[in-house]
Design an enzyme around this catalytic site. Structure first.
Site, PDB file in Angstrom:
ATOM      1  N   ARG A  90       0.846  -1.191   0.000  1.00  0.00           N
ATOM      2  CA  ARG A  90       0.000   0.000   0.000  1.00  0.00           C
ATOM      3  C   ARG A  90       0.883   1.244   0.000  1.00  0.00           C
ATOM      4  O   ARG A  90       1.866   1.312   0.739  1.00  0.00           O
ATOM      5  CB  ARG A  90      -0.907   0.045   1.228  1.00  0.00           C
ATOM      6  CG  ARG A  90      -1.872  -1.104   1.347  1.00  0.00           C
ATOM      7  CD  ARG A  90      -3.025  -0.972   0.372  1.00  0.00           C
ATOM      8  NE  ARG A  90      -3.934  -2.111   0.508  1.00  0.00           N
ATOM      9  CZ  ARG A  90      -4.961  -2.330  -0.290  1.00  0.00           C
ATOM     10  NH1 ARG A  90      -5.217  -1.492  -1.283  1.00  0.00           N
ATOM     11  NH2 ARG A  90      -5.728  -3.395  -0.119  1.00  0.00           N
ATOM     12  N   THR A 107      11.798  -2.027   1.084  1.00  0.00           N
ATOM     13  CA  THR A 107      12.589  -2.888   0.205  1.00  0.00           C
ATOM     14  C   THR A 107      11.898  -2.953  -1.149  1.00  0.00           C
ATOM     15  O   THR A 107      10.663  -2.867  -1.244  1.00  0.00           O
ATOM     16  CB  THR A 107      12.718  -4.315   0.771  1.00  0.00           C
ATOM     17  OG1 THR A 107      11.410  -4.917   0.860  1.00  0.00           O
ATOM     18  CG2 THR A 107      13.367  -4.301   2.142  1.00  0.00           C
ATOM     19  N   HIS A 108      12.687  -3.127  -2.214  1.00  0.00           N
ATOM     20  CA  HIS A 108      12.123  -3.176  -3.562  1.00  0.00           C
ATOM     21  C   HIS A 108      12.931  -4.150  -4.420  1.00  0.00           C
ATOM     22  O   HIS A 108      14.163  -4.115  -4.404  1.00  0.00           O
ATOM     23  CB  HIS A 108      12.147  -1.781  -4.193  1.00  0.00           C
ATOM     24  CG  HIS A 108      11.517  -1.745  -5.549  1.00  0.00           C
ATOM     25  ND1 HIS A 108      10.157  -1.819  -5.727  1.00  0.00           N
ATOM     26  CD2 HIS A 108      12.064  -1.672  -6.792  1.00  0.00           C
ATOM     27  CE1 HIS A 108       9.885  -1.781  -7.029  1.00  0.00           C
ATOM     28  NE2 HIS A 108      11.027  -1.686  -7.690  1.00  0.00           N
ATOM     29  N   ASP A 140       9.781   7.966   0.600  1.00  0.00           N
ATOM     30  CA  ASP A 140       9.217   9.304   0.653  1.00  0.00           C
ATOM     31  C   ASP A 140       7.810   9.232   0.071  1.00  0.00           C
ATOM     32  O   ASP A 140       7.256   8.143  -0.077  1.00  0.00           O
ATOM     33  CB  ASP A 140      10.113  10.329  -0.064  1.00  0.00           C
ATOM     34  CG  ASP A 140      10.307  10.010  -1.548  1.00  0.00           C
ATOM     35  OD1 ASP A 140       9.563   9.143  -2.084  1.00  0.00           O
ATOM     36  OD2 ASP A 140      11.180  10.636  -2.173  1.00  0.00           O
TER      37      ASP A 140
END
Length: 209
Positions: A90, A107-108, A140
């Site tokens: 989300r 994390t990505h 952010d």
């Protein structure tokens, strides 16, 4: 260092953190684990580990703003030093980011700034790059746009499917997350002072998740 972790899915990254804390390899306290819907495996894992859990069900609120405000309130009630988005699918508001400014870690599964968003693995494969990876960054009010803390590269093999590549990325992602959390807990990684977000900065992206 006290953390609140947020999950939406299986919580495999979070399990690695739980295991590292239990083994004495990670000097932090998991104050609570929260989810955006009931019945997630991440919440089940956390309960099985004896951790406090909570659910702020996205579908139970009349608006995203009301859900977001309640999520921020519950997270803040645990007085965390850091909020960890561990597979939390989300997008939170600029107000949430402001409340935990410089303390919301994400994390990505791609090497940001390349391939942001919910389909980083799929997008990297579709583009045809030979190397992708994972990123740990400060969130952010944008979509995967905050300051990067650390990254690891993962080769894309000719035989890879989206699932097989994602599984190999997850292995590196778990190790990198623990490395970053340890550095933050021990003071080896400096904190970040994000600029204040203007109201509405994330409005264009709110329909995505």
């Amino acid at each position: 260092m006290r953390i609140v972790a947020l999950v939406s899915g299986t919580g495999s990254n979070l399990q690695a953190v739980i295991d590292a804390v239990r083994a004495g390899d990670l000097p932090l306290e998991i104050a609570a684990v929260g989810a955006d819907r009931p019945g997630t495996r991440g919440i089940e894992r956390s309960a099985e580990a004896g951790l406090e859990t909570f659910v702020v069900d996205f579908k139970a609120f009349a608006s995203r703003a009301e859900w977001d405000a309640e999520l921020a309130r519950v997270c803040a009630s645990y007085e965390p030093d850091l909020v960890l988005s561990s597979g939390f699918m989300r997008i939170v508001s600029a107000e949430f980011i402001a409340r935990f400014r410089g303390r919301y870690l994400n994390t990505h599964p791609a090497l940001l700034p390349a391939f942001p968003g919910a389909h980083g693995v799929r997008d990297a494969m579709a583009y045809g790059v030979k190397v992708t990876g994972c990123t740990v960054h400060w969130a952010d009010a944008g979509v995967d746009t905050g300051p990067i803390v650390a990254q690891r590269a993962v080769e894309i093999r000719p035989e890879d499917t989206e699932d097989s590549l994602h599984e190999r990325i997850k292995v590196q992602e778990r190790e990198l997350l623990i490395e970053v959390l340890r550095g933050l807990a021990e003071g080896g990684i400096p904190s970040v002072d994000l600029p204040e977000q203007s109201p509405g900065a994330d409005d264009a992206d709110q329909s995505r998740r």
